[in-house]
Design a protein around this motif. Structure first.
Motif, PDB file in Angstrom:
ATOM      1  N   PHE A  13      13.532  48.946   9.240  1.00  0.00           N
ATOM      2  CA  PHE A  13      13.264  48.749  10.667  1.00  0.00           C
ATOM      3  C   PHE A  13      13.779  47.369  11.083  1.00  0.00           C
ATOM      4  O   PHE A  13      13.499  46.372  10.410  1.00  0.00           O
ATOM      5  N   PHE A  14      14.475  47.307  12.219  1.00  0.00           N
ATOM      6  CA  PHE A  14      14.957  46.026  12.746  1.00  0.00           C
ATOM      7  C   PHE A  14      15.377  46.239  14.195  1.00  0.00           C
ATOM      8  O   PHE A  14      15.210  47.338  14.738  1.00  0.00           O
ATOM      9  N   GLY A  15      15.922  45.216  14.832  1.00  0.00           N
ATOM     10  CA  GLY A  15      16.362  45.317  16.220  1.00  0.00           C
ATOM     11  C   GLY A  15      17.853  45.579  16.313  1.00  0.00           C
ATOM     12  O   GLY A  15      18.628  45.148  15.453  1.00  0.00           O
ATOM     13  N   GLU A  16      18.269  46.251  17.386  1.00  0.00           N
ATOM     14  CA  GLU A  16      19.673  46.624  17.509  1.00  0.00           C
ATOM     15  C   GLU A  16      20.604  45.432  17.691  1.00  0.00           C
ATOM     16  O   GLU A  16      21.817  45.558  17.488  1.00  0.00           O
ATOM     17  N   ARG A  17      20.099  44.272  18.031  1.00  0.00           N
ATOM     18  CA  ARG A  17      20.943  43.080  18.146  1.00  0.00           C
ATOM     19  C   ARG A  17      21.190  42.402  16.802  1.00  0.00           C
ATOM     20  O   ARG A  17      22.032  41.515  16.711  1.00  0.00           O
ATOM     21  N   ARG A  45      17.724  55.276  16.795  1.00  0.00           N
ATOM     22  CA  ARG A  45      17.481  54.234  17.791  1.00  0.00           C
ATOM     23  C   ARG A  45      16.218  54.598  18.548  1.00  0.00           C
ATOM     24  O   ARG A  45      16.104  55.704  19.091  1.00  0.00           O
ATOM     25  N   GLY A  46      15.286  53.676  18.608  1.00  0.00           N
ATOM     26  CA  GLY A  46      14.021  53.922  19.281  1.00  0.00           C
ATOM     27  C   GLY A  46      14.072  53.616  20.760  1.00  0.00           C
ATOM     28  O   GLY A  46      14.885  52.826  21.221  1.00  0.00           O
ATOM     29  N   HIS A  47      13.179  54.255  21.508  1.00  0.00           N
ATOM     30  CA  HIS A  47      13.074  54.004  22.943  1.00  0.00           C
ATOM     31  C   HIS A  47      12.130  52.854  23.240  1.00  0.00           C
ATOM     32  O   HIS A  47      12.237  52.211  24.277  1.00  0.00           O
ATOM     33  N   MET A  48      11.199  52.618  22.309  1.00  0.00           N
ATOM     34  CA  MET A  48      10.199  51.583  22.536  1.00  0.00           C
ATOM     35  C   MET A  48       9.578  51.198  21.205  1.00  0.00           C
ATOM     36  O   MET A  48       9.439  52.028  20.316  1.00  0.00           O
ATOM     37  N   GLY A  49       9.213  49.935  21.066  1.00  0.00           N
ATOM     38  CA  GLY A  49       8.532  49.504  19.860  1.00  0.00           C
ATOM     39  C   GLY A  49       8.217  48.021  19.914  1.00  0.00           C
ATOM     40  O   GLY A  49       8.595  47.319  20.853  1.00  0.00           O
ATOM     41  N   TYR A  50       7.505  47.566  18.905  1.00  0.00           N
ATOM     42  CA  TYR A  50       7.266  46.136  18.746  1.00  0.00           C
ATOM     43  C   TYR A  50       7.096  45.867  17.264  1.00  0.00           C
ATOM     44  O   TYR A  50       6.819  46.758  16.473  1.00  0.00           O
ATOM     45  N   SER A  54       4.992  41.038  18.251  1.00  0.00           N
ATOM     46  CA  SER A  54       4.211  41.785  19.247  1.00  0.00           C
ATOM     47  C   SER A  54       4.893  41.853  20.608  1.00  0.00           C
ATOM     48  O   SER A  54       4.284  42.201  21.607  1.00  0.00           O
ATOM     49  N   ARG A  55       6.166  41.509  20.692  1.00  0.00           N
ATOM     50  CA  ARG A  55       6.921  41.616  21.933  1.00  0.00           C
ATOM     51  C   ARG A  55       7.423  43.052  22.076  1.00  0.00           C
ATOM     52  O   ARG A  55       8.053  43.591  21.172  1.00  0.00           O
ATOM     53  N   ILE A  56       7.156  43.666  23.217  1.00  0.00           N
ATOM     54  CA  ILE A  56       7.572  45.042  23.462  1.00  0.00           C
ATOM     55  C   ILE A  56       9.080  45.080  23.732  1.00  0.00           C
ATOM     56  O   ILE A  56       9.592  44.312  24.535  1.00  0.00           O
ATOM     57  N   HIS A  57       9.753  45.984  23.057  1.00  0.00           N
ATOM     58  CA  HIS A  57      11.167  46.268  23.287  1.00  0.00           C
ATOM     59  C   HIS A  57      11.220  47.690  23.821  1.00  0.00           C
ATOM     60  O   HIS A  57      10.750  48.616  23.160  1.00  0.00           O
ATOM     61  N   SER A  58      11.787  47.869  25.005  1.00  0.00           N
ATOM     62  CA  SER A  58      11.734  49.183  25.629  1.00  0.00           C
ATOM     63  C   SER A  58      12.932  49.424  26.522  1.00  0.00           C
ATOM     64  O   SER A  58      13.502  48.490  27.087  1.00  0.00           O
ATOM     65  N   THR A  59      13.292  50.686  26.680  1.00  0.00           N
ATOM     66  CA  THR A  59      14.333  51.070  27.629  1.00  0.00           C
ATOM     67  C   THR A  59      13.794  51.053  29.056  1.00  0.00           C
ATOM     68  O   THR A  59      14.563  51.118  30.000  1.00  0.00           O
ATOM     69  N   LYS A  60      12.485  50.942  29.223  1.00  0.00           N
ATOM     70  CA  LYS A  60      11.881  50.954  30.560  1.00  0.00           C
ATOM     71  C   LYS A  60      12.157  49.668  31.330  1.00  0.00           C
ATOM     72  O   LYS A  60      12.233  49.673  32.543  1.00  0.00           O
ATOM     73  N   PHE A  61      12.228  48.561  30.615  1.00  0.00           N
ATOM     74  CA  PHE A  61      12.386  47.276  31.278  1.00  0.00           C
ATOM     75  C   PHE A  61      13.871  46.996  31.497  1.00  0.00           C
ATOM     76  O   PHE A  61      14.673  47.118  30.584  1.00  0.00           O
ATOM     77  N   LEU A  62      14.235  46.631  32.724  1.00  0.00           N
ATOM     78  CA  LEU A  62      15.634  46.323  33.015  1.00  0.00           C
ATOM     79  C   LEU A  62      15.979  44.958  32.439  1.00  0.00           C
ATOM     80  O   LEU A  62      15.368  43.949  32.771  1.00  0.00           O
ATOM     81  N   ARG A  63      16.930  44.946  31.557  1.00  0.00           N
ATOM     82  CA  ARG A  63      17.420  43.717  30.944  1.00  0.00           C
ATOM     83  C   ARG A  63      18.910  43.884  30.708  1.00  0.00           C
ATOM     84  O   ARG A  63      19.380  44.982  30.443  1.00  0.00           O
ATOM     85  N   GLN A  66      19.234  44.379  25.767  1.00  0.00           N
ATOM     86  CA  GLN A  66      18.039  44.945  25.156  1.00  0.00           C
ATOM     87  C   GLN A  66      18.134  44.792  23.653  1.00  0.00           C
ATOM     88  O   GLN A  66      19.225  44.737  23.086  1.00  0.00           O
ATOM     89  N   ASP A  67      16.995  44.739  23.015  1.00  0.00           N
ATOM     90  CA  ASP A  67      16.947  44.683  21.550  1.00  0.00           C
ATOM     91  C   ASP A  67      16.036  45.810  21.087  1.00  0.00           C
ATOM     92  O   ASP A  67      14.944  45.583  20.577  1.00  0.00           O
TER      93      ASP A  67
END
Length: 132
Positions: A13-17, A45-50, A54-63, A66-67
């Motif tokens: 498990f890790f972040g896409e960046r 690739r996940g849609h949401m997680g932390y 404890s920082r939320i990573h999500s496709t819901k938030f416009l950025r 994204q990570d």
């Protein structure tokens, strides 16, 4: 290539960046696993997680950047996975790595086996322990 029935599942498990030597980490992991002749790898690739932050990573938030969470899964023999772990350790700077037992019922099409579960039978009134 053959995977034994009694195998292990490696989850990473890790972040896409995350990157390794300038290459996306998921790509570097899959290429290295292939080079080392592991049975296969799947990138999810996940849609949401932390994670630990404890920082939320999500496709819901416009950025702009994204990570989102990424999971790489591999199933192979304990020996092959154990040989891969030091290589993986050198590629990752953060994340989560887990291993669990896996029972391989089918791998590829050449050696299809009947799907027979090797777990104990469920408990019945005459067999409280479920041992048959």
């Amino acid at each position: 290539m053959k995977i034994p029935r009694e195998a292990v599942l490696l989850r990473i498990f890790f972040g896409e960046r995350d990157k390794f030597q300038g290459v996306p980490l998921h790509e570097a992991i899959v290429l290295k696993a292939r080079e080392m002749h592991l049975g296969g790898a799947t990138v999810l690739r996940g849609h949401m997680g932390y994670g630990h932050s404890s920082r939320i990573h999500s496709t819901k938030f416009l950025r702009l950047s994204q990570d989102l969470p990424v999971v790489v899964e591999m199933v192979d023999s304990r020996e092959k996975i154990d040989a891969f772990l030091p290589v993986l350790d050198g590629m990752m700077s953060s994340g989560l790595v887990t291993i669990e037992r896996a029972e391989v019922l089918q791998y590829g099409t050449e050696e299809a086996r009947p799907f027979q579960v090797t777990r104990p039978a469920p408990a019945t009134p005459g067999n409280r322990e479920g041992t048959g």
